[in-house]
Structures are given as structure tokens and as C-alpha cells.
Design a protein around this motif. Structure first.
Motif, mmCIF file in Angstrom:
data_model
loop_
_atom_site.group_PDB
_atom_site.id
_atom_site.type_symbol
_atom_site.label_atom_id
_atom_site.label_comp_id
_atom_site.label_asym_id
_atom_site.label_seq_id
_atom_site.Cartn_x
_atom_site.Cartn_y
_atom_site.Cartn_z
ATOM 1 N N CYS A 11 -44.880 118.776 35.314
ATOM 2 C CA CYS A 11 -45.446 118.957 36.642
ATOM 3 C C CYS A 11 -46.528 117.930 36.915
ATOM 4 N N GLY A 12 -47.321 117.660 35.883
ATOM 5 C CA GLY A 12 -48.406 116.684 36.037
ATOM 6 C C GLY A 12 -47.858 115.307 36.325
ATOM 7 N N GLY A 347 -54.817 112.699 31.452
ATOM 8 C CA GLY A 347 -54.334 114.060 31.601
ATOM 9 C C GLY A 347 -53.752 114.685 30.347
ATOM 10 N N GLU A 348 -52.725 115.496 30.554
ATOM 11 C CA GLU A 348 -52.185 116.298 29.461
ATOM 12 C C GLU A 348 -51.449 115.467 28.417
ATOM 13 N N THR A 349 -50.819 114.361 28.824
ATOM 14 C CA THR A 349 -50.131 113.536 27.834
ATOM 15 C C THR A 349 -51.133 112.897 26.880
ATOM 16 N N ASP A 350 -52.234 112.400 27.426
ATOM 17 C CA ASP A 350 -53.286 111.842 26.578
ATOM 18 C C ASP A 350 -53.831 112.894 25.625
ATOM 19 N N LEU A 351 -54.057 114.096 26.128
ATOM 20 C CA LEU A 351 -54.571 115.168 25.275
ATOM 21 C C LEU A 351 -53.541 115.567 24.223
ATOM 22 N N ASN A 366 -60.895 114.336 29.292
ATOM 23 C CA ASN A 366 -60.465 115.206 28.201
ATOM 24 C C ASN A 366 -61.603 115.295 27.186
ATOM 25 N N THR A 367 -62.433 116.287 27.336
ATOM 26 C CA THR A 367 -63.667 116.372 26.540
ATOM 27 C C THR A 367 -63.509 117.175 25.255
ATOM 28 N N GLU A 368 -62.373 117.815 25.070
ATOM 29 C CA GLU A 368 -62.163 118.616 23.859
ATOM 30 C C GLU A 368 -61.432 117.770 22.819
#
Length: 427
Positions: A11-12, A347-351, A366-368
Motif C-alpha cells: 500500500c505504501g 518508509g516501511e521498506t527501509d525499516l 524511522n527512529t526505532e
């Protein structure tokens, strides 16, 4: 859980694809509108060729392949990935010189900005219009721009830092309550660890020993001072060079290094996984490599290489780097290539990539951080000076092998600090 994460990632990617299309195209070629969310976009007839530095079995490759599949589903544009492994560094220039059709390649971001910059498109405008720089580490962006008169020719991803990775449980068992900030404090920590019955530190030959000597030289002289030392053969003229060699010799002579150090890679770093040694100076990929090699469960700690009395640099300076994406200057599809890369580095792919291989996220949003590297996070924010790899000891192609040989002899205690300086001065 994995299915849910993949759906969110798809979706992202769809959302990013539609957003970038709405913004228009800044490169050669035009963006292809994404299909309706949740649907498979019709084929655009476009195929981008991407030469990757990863092998298909690596965690990074699996995440990138998922991103490519999601991008094709959202846009109809196929990303044909050729997994070249680390040899892409040697293969890319001859291939492009021969007219090979390649749209994207990745490698170390300094390599792209410097050695391969003539093949890389200037992405400054695309990055600015997409607001991507807001998600990128300033020290990486500024370093990359410094090689090309302010032009950005690389999009950094999977950043790394370097410093001392250590086993928190061993520090606690030795009664060590705080990490060392100075080299003298590091010697005290080594003494406490040695008294507790473990090897305080270890290293592997090659890069491992070069980092030790390079960091110690740079703490006294700074990056420019180290390069001046090398390029102008000033070893005998700079007292700090001998002092740095004496410091490193002390680590070995006092028994603060493992008896096997310098070891053959990866035997040295694996000592941490086998519970034999407490500390290692290396880059932030080490925790993941140690886990892969040994299956160890370690609560990792981190601290920057300590400062020295009267030195130029402190803990704000480190080998901070990243892998990087280049869009080939001759590509017909620069904007499409940029759109795909953006889905990987944010976003989510990087995380997902950070979590897959315990690496530092590229997207500052992405801070976590993964637990294995989270100890570096407070220091990472304060790192404002970027060293070259091995602080430049490997930069001079005609000289680096001689430097490495002298370093090896110093670490094996075959020569002392005076012998080290004499060996390099004679060259």
C-alpha cells in the motif's frame, strides 16, 4: 505479522507511486500512473535494469526484491535486478563504457560520488522536488556533495557507523559502570576486563588492524592530517604518528588483545559470539555478522573510539558511511529509477531492511533502531565529522599495501613504534 507488514508495504508503494506521478517528472522519461490501490497495474512495457552489489541470498537482496515486485505491481514498470555481489564495484565501469544498458547500480556512496561519478546522473533536483533530503542524514548528503561541487550524484541507504561494539554482560561482570571517553580510560577498562578473566579486545587482520591505527592517528591529527601524513610521507616529521603507534602497541604488549589477534577474518570478531572477548572496533554490520556466524545472543553496547590528550578530533568524528544508489546518466528512465529508489530508502521498506540485517535505518523518520545497533543511536546523532574508511590509510593505491604490512608487523609486535615509523619513512 509478516503478511500484515507486506500488505502495508504494498500500500505504501502504491501511495508513493501516485504521489510522485502527481508531482510530475524531472528526469528523462515520464512517470507511469499507478493502478488503483490493491490492483495489479497493467504492464507499462518499461523495464529498468539494476546491477546490485548484493547476492540474491542476502537479507538486503530479499527486501529489495520485494520492493521491486511491489513497485511493478503498483506501476507496471519492471525492475530487472542482476545480483552481481561486491564485484559490481569492478564491473560497472567496463560495462557502461562498453554501452551496456543499465539504469541503476549500487555500491558504497563515496565510491559512487567519487570514482564512479561520471556515470551517475545528478539527482539534486529530483531529491529536492520529492522532499527526500529531509529523510537523509545531513553528514552523508554533505559528504557526497563535496565530491561534485555541490551536486548530489548518489542516494544513500543502509548507513553505517563505526566504533567499539561490546558485550554488556562482560562489562557488568567486570564492574565497569561507564564506557571510556578517553584512551587512558580505555586502558583502565581493558585492565578491568582482563582481571575478570576475559580478553578485553580483539581484531581481524586487514581492515581490523587498519581501523585501530587509523582511528588513533585521526584522534591526534584529524582526517586531513592523516592524509597529509600519508601523501607527503611525513611519518618521521610528525611526533603524533609515533605516539599513535605506541598507543596501539600498548594494547597488544599489555595483553589487552586476544592472543589470537590479529586473527584471520572473521575469526577475531567471532570471539565475541563465542564469549571469549568483550570488545571489537568495527562498523555497525558486525553485530549481525557475529550472530549469523555464531548464533550468539548478545546484548550489544557501543561507544565511539575514545579521544586522546591533545588531539584534534573526539567522539564527534567517525567513519560514517552508507551504501548508495546511482541512476546512470545515460538511462532513458531517470525519473522512474528515482521513484523506485525512493520506495526502497524510505518508509516501511527501509525499516524492513534495517530489521532484516540489524542495520541503521536510512530514513531519519524511522527512529526505532534494531536492538543490536541501538547503542550507537545517541552518538550517531552527534557525529558531525565523517572519516574515510580506515581514515584514509587505504586511499593511496601505490602505498596502502606497505602501510598495511607495517601495521600488521606493529600489531604482531614484530616491530615497535620506532620500527613502524622507520618502515614507513624509508618508503
Amino acid at each position: 505479522m509478516k503478511k500484515s507488514m507486506l500488505l502495508r508495504a504494498l500500500c505504501g508503494v502504491c501511495a508513493v507511486g501516485m504521489m510522485l506521478t502527481a508531482c510530475g517528472s524531472t528526469g528523462t522519461g515520464s512517470s507511469t500512473p499507478a493502478g488503483e490501490p490493491g490492483s495489479q497495474a497493467a504492464s507499462s512495457g518499461k523495464t529498468l535494469t539494476y546491477w546490485s552489489m548484493w547476492n540474491s541470498t542476502e537479507g538486503q537482496a530479499k527486501v529489495i526484491q520485494e520492493a521491486a515486485d511491489a513497485y511493478e505491481a503498483a506501476t507496471g514498470i519492471k525492475i530487472n535486478i542482476e545480483w552481481k555481489g561486491r564485484d559490481v564495484k569492478n564491473l560497472i565501469a567496463p560495462a557502461l563504457d562498453a554501452g551496456e544498458k543499465i539504469d541503476i547500480f549500487d555500491q558504497d556512496y563515496v565510491f559512487i560520488s567519487n570514482t564512479a561519478s561520471k556515470y551517475a546522473a545528478d539527482v539534486t533536483q529530483m531529491v529536492e522536488e520529492a522532499g527526500l533530503e529531509e529523510h537523509m542524514l545531513p553528514v552523508l548528503v554533505e559528504t557526497a556533495k563535496s565530491y561534485n561541487d555541490g551536486a548530489l550524484k548518489v542516494i544513500p541507504y543502509q548507513p553505517y557507523t563505526s566504533g567499539v561494539w561490546y558485550n554488556k554482560a562482560m562489562f557488568e561482570a567486570a564492574g565497569i559502570e561507564k564506557v571510556p571517553a578517553t584512551f587512558d580510560e580505555l586502558l583502565d577498562v581493558c585492565e578491568a576486563l582482563k582481571a575478570s578473566g576475559v580478553n578485553p579486545m580483539t581484531c581481524d587482520q586487514g581492515d581490523g588492524t587498519a581501523l585501530l591505527v587509523g582511528y588513533q592517528l585521526a584522534r591526534y591529527l584529524g582526517q586531513d592530517g592523516v592524509l597529509d601524513l600519508i601523501n607527503n610521507t611525513k611519518w618521521a616529521e610528525v611526533p603524533e604518528a609515533k605516539k599513535a603507534a605506541e598507543d596501539i602497541h600498548t594494547l597488544f604488549a599489555n595483553g589487552y588483545m586476544s592472543e589470537y589477534a590479529p586473527a584471520n577474518y572473521p575469526d577475531g570478531q567471532n570471539e565475541l559470539g563465542y564469549g571469549e572477548t568483550a570488545m571489537l572496533l568495527q562498523a555497525s554490520w558486525v553485530p549481525n555478522e557475529v550472530v549469523q556466524n555464531t548464533g550468539a545472543e548478545i546484548e550489544w553496547g557501543f561507544f565511539p573510539w575514545p579521544a586522546v590528550e591533545g588531539g584534534v578530533d573526539g567522539v564527534e568524528a567517525a567513519m560514517v558511511g552508507a551504501q548508495g544508489y546511482a541512476i546512470v546518466e545515460t538511462s532513458e528512465y531517470k525519473q522512474e529509477a528515482f521513484d523506485f529508489i525512493k520506495t526502497v530508502v524510505t518508509g516501511e521498506t527501509d525499516l524492513k531492511m534495517a530489521q532484516a540485517v540489524s542495520s541503521i535505518p536510512a530514513d531519519t523518520a524511522n527512529t526505532e533502531w534494531p536492538q543490536a545497533v541501538s547503542g550507537a543511536e545517541p552518538y550517531f546523532k552527534e557525529m558531525t565529522k565523517s572519516y574515510l574508511w580506515a581514515v584514509g590509510l587505504q586511499e593511496n593505491g601505490n602505498y596502502k599495501d606497505y602501510i598495511q604490512e607495517a601495521i600488521n608487523q606493529l600489531c604482531k609486535q614484530e616491530i615497535d613504534a620506532t620500527g613502524f615509523i622507520d618502515a614507513l619513512s624509508d618508503l
